[in-house]
Design a protein around this motif. Structure first.
Motif, PDB file in Angstrom:
ATOM      1  N   HIS A 131       2.836   1.035  -9.150  1.00  0.00           N
ATOM      2  CA  HIS A 131       3.052   2.156 -10.081  1.00  0.00           C
ATOM      3  C   HIS A 131       4.103   1.714 -11.080  1.00  0.00           C
ATOM      4  CE1 HIS A 131       0.957   4.914  -7.261  1.00  0.00           C
ATOM      5  NE2 HIS A 131       1.439   4.071  -6.359  1.00  0.00           N
TER       6      HIS A 131
ATOM      7  N   HIS B  51      -3.417   2.058   0.266  1.00  0.00           N
ATOM      8  CA  HIS B  51      -2.833   2.205   1.605  1.00  0.00           C
ATOM      9  C   HIS B  51      -3.950   2.154   2.669  1.00  0.00           C
ATOM     10  CE1 HIS B  51       1.191   2.778   0.082  1.00  0.00           C
ATOM     11  NE2 HIS B  51       0.787   3.771  -0.682  1.00  0.00           N
TER      12      HIS B  51
ATOM     13  N   ASP C  72       3.807  -1.492  -4.534  1.00  0.00           N
ATOM     14  CA  ASP C  72       3.851  -0.029  -4.699  1.00  0.00           C
ATOM     15  C   ASP C  72       4.910   0.392  -5.722  1.00  0.00           C
ATOM     16  OD1 ASP C  72       2.760   2.452  -4.152  1.00  0.00           O
ATOM     17  OD2 ASP C  72       3.760   2.727  -2.217  1.00  0.00           O
TER      18      ASP C  72
ATOM     19  N   HIS D 242      -5.272   6.926  -3.354  1.00  0.00           N
ATOM     20  CA  HIS D 242      -4.373   6.800  -2.210  1.00  0.00           C
ATOM     21  C   HIS D 242      -4.949   7.665  -1.090  1.00  0.00           C
ATOM     22  CE1 HIS D 242      -1.648   5.084  -5.098  1.00  0.00           C
ATOM     23  NE2 HIS D 242      -0.599   5.110  -4.313  1.00  0.00           N
TER      24      HIS D 242
ATOM     25  N   HIS E  99      -1.742  -2.814  -6.460  1.00  0.00           N
ATOM     26  CA  HIS E  99      -1.175  -1.495  -6.129  1.00  0.00           C
ATOM     27  C   HIS E  99       0.282  -1.457  -6.567  1.00  0.00           C
ATOM     28  CE1 HIS E  99      -0.838   1.959  -2.934  1.00  0.00           C
ATOM     29  NE2 HIS E  99      -0.034   2.172  -3.964  1.00  0.00           N
TER      30      HIS E  99
HETATM   31 ZN    ZN Z   1       1.084   3.838  -4.346  1.00  0.00          ZN
END
Ligand code: ZN
Ligand code: ADE
Length: 326
Positions: free
Chosen positions: A18, A220, A277, A196, A16
């Motif tokens: 980005h 999440h 993240d 998500h 996870h």
């Molecule tokens: Zn995320």
């Protein structure tokens, strides 16, 4: 500390992340300069000072603004390569990373520029750093399903290098059900599916991601513990949650790290995993996420190892690839 040494020593998988959220201010300034873009900040320190968020949307506004300096294939290569060398130093051996094509195509940067730069860096990391990878294209949920369909279409010439589809951006008011048809069409193209859900949004959104979008992992999923039937479903169907503890504190999804639900999730038998993240914005890559969580929740060595094993189990590597990596 001893805990940090232990965490460093564990081979890890990041599921996870980005890529746009790994954009460090130093590189942002460098790329802005060579692209002749003036940033609304006068120094790296003033950029970092702006990284104080009260919720997901306040972060997203700054995250999309930062991405505006990315224009050329080399920019996307540099962004991705900086992330990969960083996590290589932390003993991350497998990554499944997100990119948000619409953040770039909406401002006139072509899809092929974005993906070619990212893909070149991922391939170089495979060769030079022995990092294996999967690539996940996310649809922005604050935009329309029609816009997601256009993105799906733009991705088709690159189908061989895209493994899956994600769904990110502003969760509240943009439920998974909004993207039912485009997820169905994406599955038909052979893409794996994640979304998500339950970051700021309710447990209902996690149900929708499972029942309507048919995702194989939840990104999440913090809010699942409010719903016993949902917890049972996640356990029975081995649906992994990709948790991001420092993100949750930075975006006030939780107030303090010692309130993080990951320990309870492990106790209940959920395949919980830990990731970073948007580390450039939240101040922690993989090891820092493991460390802060382990320290605040007093996790045992067994629990820490379980979190790392869970990420390999939940990854999209084949069984043979997994055996090679752990
Ligand atoms: Zn995320
Ligand atoms: N895009 C980047 N990071 C995100 C997050 N934590 N939630 C939703 N969308 C995102």
């Amino acid at each position: 500390s001893q805990l940090k040494t232990i965490i460093q020593g564990i081979p890890k998988a990041e599921l996870h992340l980005h890529l746009e959220g790994s954009f460090e201010p130093e590189l942002m300034f460098e790329i802005a300069k060579r692209n002749n873009i003036v940033l609304p900040y006068d120094s790296i320190e003033s950029v970092k000072a702006a990284y104080k968020f009260n919720n997901l949307q306040e972060f997203l506004d700054i995250y999309y603004a930062g991405a505006q300096v990315l224009l050329y294939e080399q920019d996307f290569f540099d962004l991705t390569w900086a992330y990969l060398t960083k996590v290589h130093s932390e003993n991350v051996v497998h990554v499944e990373v997100f990119f948000d094509p619409q953040t770039h195509t909406e401002r006139g940067v072509a899809f092929d520029i974005v993906i070619n730069g990212i893909h070149r860096a991922l391939e170089k990391a495979k060769t030079d750093l022995n990092i294996s990878y999967k690539l996940i294209m996310s649809y922005l949920r604050h935009l329309s399903e029609e816009a997601a369909f256009e993105t799906l279409k733009a991705s088709l010439p690159f189908k061989d290098i895209i493994d899956g589809i994600g769904l990110d951006s502003s969760e509240m008011g943009n439920p998974p059900s909004k993207f039912k048809e485009v997820f169905k069409a994406s599955a038909k193209q052979g893409y794996k599916l994640v979304a998500h859900a339950g970051e700021e949004g309710p447990a209902d959104y996690i149900w929708e991601a499972l029942d309507i979008l048919k995702v194989v992992r939840i990104d999440h999923g913090n809010r699942c513990l409010t719903d016993g039937a949902l917890v049972k479903r996640l356990v029975d169907e081995k649906i992994a949650l990709t948790l991001c503890p420092t993100s949750n504190v930075a975006l006030k999804v939780i107030q303090k790290m010692n309130e993080h639900p990951v320990a309870k999730m492990l106790e209940k038998g959920i395949i919980a995993t830990i990731h970073s993240d948007d580390p450039a914005y939240f101040g922690g890559y993989m090891n820092e996420n493991y460390y802060q969580t382990a320290k605040a929740l007093n996790l045992s060595l067994g629990q820490i190892q379980q979190l790392a094993i869970n990420a390999f189990e939940a990854s999209w590597m084949s069984t043979a690839e997994k055996e090679n990596r752990i």
